[in-house]
Scaffold this motif. Structure first.
Motif, short mmCIF file in Angstrom:
data_model
loop_
_atom_site.label_atom_id
_atom_site.label_comp_id
_atom_site.label_asym_id
_atom_site.label_seq_id
_atom_site.Cartn_x
_atom_site.Cartn_y
_atom_site.Cartn_z
N GLU A 1 1.00 -1.14 -0.12
CA GLU A 1 -0.14 0.16 -0.01
C GLU A 1 0.90 1.14 0.00
O GLU A 1 1.69 1.62 0.93
CB GLU A 1 -0.91 -0.10 1.03
CG GLU A 1 -1.51 1.33 1.62
CD GLU A 1 -2.16 1.69 2.96
OE1 GLU A 1 -3.07 2.51 3.12
OE2 GLU A 1 -1.88 0.39 3.71
N GLY A 2 0.71 2.10 -1.23
CA GLY A 2 1.69 3.25 -1.14
C GLY A 2 1.07 4.25 0.21
O GLY A 2 -0.06 4.15 0.53
N GLY A 3 1.88 5.16 0.42
CA GLY A 3 1.76 6.16 1.43
C GLY A 3 0.80 7.10 0.69
O GLY A 3 1.11 7.97 -0.23
N MET A 4 -0.43 7.40 1.40
CA MET A 4 -1.45 8.32 0.82
C MET A 4 -1.72 9.32 1.93
O MET A 4 -2.43 9.03 3.11
CB MET A 4 -2.55 7.35 0.56
CG MET A 4 -2.39 6.87 -0.83
SD MET A 4 -3.81 5.68 -1.17
CE MET A 4 -3.74 4.54 -0.15
N ALA A 5 -1.51 10.73 1.66
CA ALA A 5 -1.75 11.79 2.75
C ALA A 5 -3.43 11.51 3.11
O ALA A 5 -4.21 11.46 2.30
CB ALA A 5 -1.69 13.08 2.08
N TYR A 6 -3.54 11.71 4.56
CA TYR A 6 -4.73 11.85 5.09
C TYR A 6 -5.67 10.41 4.89
O TYR A 6 -6.14 10.14 6.04
CB TYR A 6 -5.72 12.70 4.35
CG TYR A 6 -5.24 14.16 4.29
CD1 TYR A 6 -5.42 14.66 5.49
CD2 TYR A 6 -4.55 15.00 3.65
CE1 TYR A 6 -4.54 16.14 5.96
CE2 TYR A 6 -3.97 16.08 3.57
CZ TYR A 6 -3.99 16.85 4.57
OH TYR A 6 -3.34 18.02 4.91
N VAL A 7 -5.77 9.79 3.61
CA VAL A 7 -6.65 8.76 3.79
C VAL A 7 -5.86 7.40 4.14
O VAL A 7 -6.33 6.19 4.23
CB VAL A 7 -7.22 8.39 2.31
CG1 VAL A 7 -7.82 9.81 2.18
CG2 VAL A 7 -5.98 8.21 1.09
N GLY A 8 -4.60 7.32 4.21
CA GLY A 8 -3.92 6.17 4.47
C GLY A 8 -3.77 6.07 5.92
O GLY A 8 -2.54 6.24 6.41
N ASN A 9 -4.66 5.75 6.59
CA ASN A 9 -4.68 5.64 7.88
C ASN A 9 -4.51 4.07 8.54
O ASN A 9 -4.21 3.17 7.87
CB ASN A 9 -6.01 6.02 8.67
CG ASN A 9 -7.21 5.28 8.13
OD1 ASN A 9 -7.18 4.28 7.54
ND2 ASN A 9 -8.32 5.56 8.68
N GLY A 10 -4.60 4.02 9.84
CA GLY A 10 -4.26 2.59 10.55
C GLY A 10 -5.17 1.56 10.19
O GLY A 10 -5.04 0.41 10.00
N GLU A 11 -6.65 1.71 9.98
CA GLU A 11 -7.55 0.87 9.64
C GLU A 11 -7.39 0.28 7.99
O GLU A 11 -7.32 -1.00 7.90
CB GLU A 11 -9.02 1.51 9.61
CG GLU A 11 -10.19 0.53 9.30
CD GLU A 11 -11.43 0.82 9.57
OE1 GLU A 11 -12.45 0.25 8.99
OE2 GLU A 11 -11.61 2.12 9.84
#
Length: 325
Positions: free
Chosen positions: A18-28
């Motif tokens: 999973e790429g690093g995505m600002a704001y939407v790349g959370n723990g869940e």
């Protein structure tokens, strides 16, 4: 299982990151990707230290599978020391850290000493060589097709991957413009040992992105993305909309980075991505967005990719057998 150096280093069933995505790349979302057999990552971008710590803990409670974090080390994110300490405090939960958008060499030893694998995202052969020399375990070769902020050199994935493969010995992962299993097979045919996905994981049930953002991705086609920030030496691939057109017009005025910042700040991304205010901001998407036809669960997305890989492999083998007789 897909066994190779990437899946072995990351301890995963499938070499899908999973790429690093600002704001939407959370723990869940990170936990969902890891539970489905890929390698999830909590993105630092858009998070204050407390929220970053919280998201790591959320991921750790929702999965026992390996996951990591992504940190951009550029001018957009220069206050990283406090985040580094949070990673140190939570190293028992983490398996790897990925670094991008800047020179990773000064920071690699710190993470290696913590016992973490280090993934470095690059956009040129030179940067791949430098990352390997500095101790990177995995190189993510990101083409200009990718959504989000990219290398200003604008090299495309299928021209870049084989050149990086020839230049380094560590395993290489392909990123940019990949949303399905056939794309993964194509990348692996060029020598990549895995893929990194961003846009496809946004259009999933587990992602916290606003439903209007997800709907926009499903409705998009091959011409739906464009690049902003070139006027200040950057490259940010986003979905076309009226706000993005406004930014493009503003950029024609040769503004300084400081003058342009109010238009391209992370706040404009946040309100569009999380609040659905798509007329007041911009959202990321890669050029493969036209392949996304529905919003699915993360496990369904990954299993579909694996199924498509097998189908593509069989179809390709049959085609090659016929043509090479």
């Amino acid at each position: 299982m897909i066994m190779n150096r990437v899946s072995d280093l990351l301890g995963v069933r499938y070499p899908i990151i999973e790429g690093g995505m600002a704001y939407v790349g959370n723990g869940e979302l990170a936990a969902a990707v890891s539970n489905a057999g890929g390698f999830g990552q909590v993105a630092v971008s858009g998070r204050n230290p407390d929220n970053f710590r919280e998201q790591i803990n959320i991921a750790a409670t929702k999965t026992k599978k390996p996951f990591g974090v992504n940190i951009p080390i550029s001018g957009y994110f220069s206050h990283y020391n406090e985040y580094f300490e949070i990673i140190k405090e939570n190293k028992e939960h983490l398996h790897a850290v990925s670094l991008g958008s800047g020179d990773p060499r000064p920071f690699i030893p710190f993470f290696k000493e913590l016992g973490l694998k280090v993934i470095v995202i690059v956009g040129t052969v030179k940067h791949a060589i430098n990352a390997e020399k500095a101790g990177a375990d995995i190189i993510v070769c990101e083409g200009f097709e990718a959504g989000g902020r990219n290398s200003p050199y604008e090299l495309t994935l299928f021209s870049l991957v084989p050149q990086v493969i020839k230049a380094v010995n560590v395993p290489v992962v392909a990123a940019g413009g990949i949303s399905d299993g056939s794309g993964m097979v194509a990348a692996m045919a060029l020598g990549a040992e895995g893929v990194q996905l961003g846009t496809r994981f946004i259009a999933t049930k587990e992602c916290q992105a606003h439903e209007d953002y997800k709907k926009l991705l499903v409705e998009a086609n091959d011409q739906s993305t464009t690049v902003i920030e070139r006027s200040v030496g950057g490259a940010n691939r986003v979905i076309k909309n009226e706000y993005v057109q406004q930014v493009a017009e503003v950029e024609k005025g040769n503004l300084t980075p400081g003058e342009l910042y109010p238009y391209i700040s992370g706040f404009k991304n946040k309100i569009a991505a999380l609040e659905g205010k798509l007329d007041d901001g911009w959202v990321h998407a890669g050029q493969s967005v036209g392949l996304i036809g529905s919003i699915e669960g993360v496990e369904d997305v990954i299993q579909q990719m694996v199924h498509e890989m097998q189908e593509t492999k069989e179809r390709l083998q049959g085609s090659l057998d016929k043509q090479l007789l």
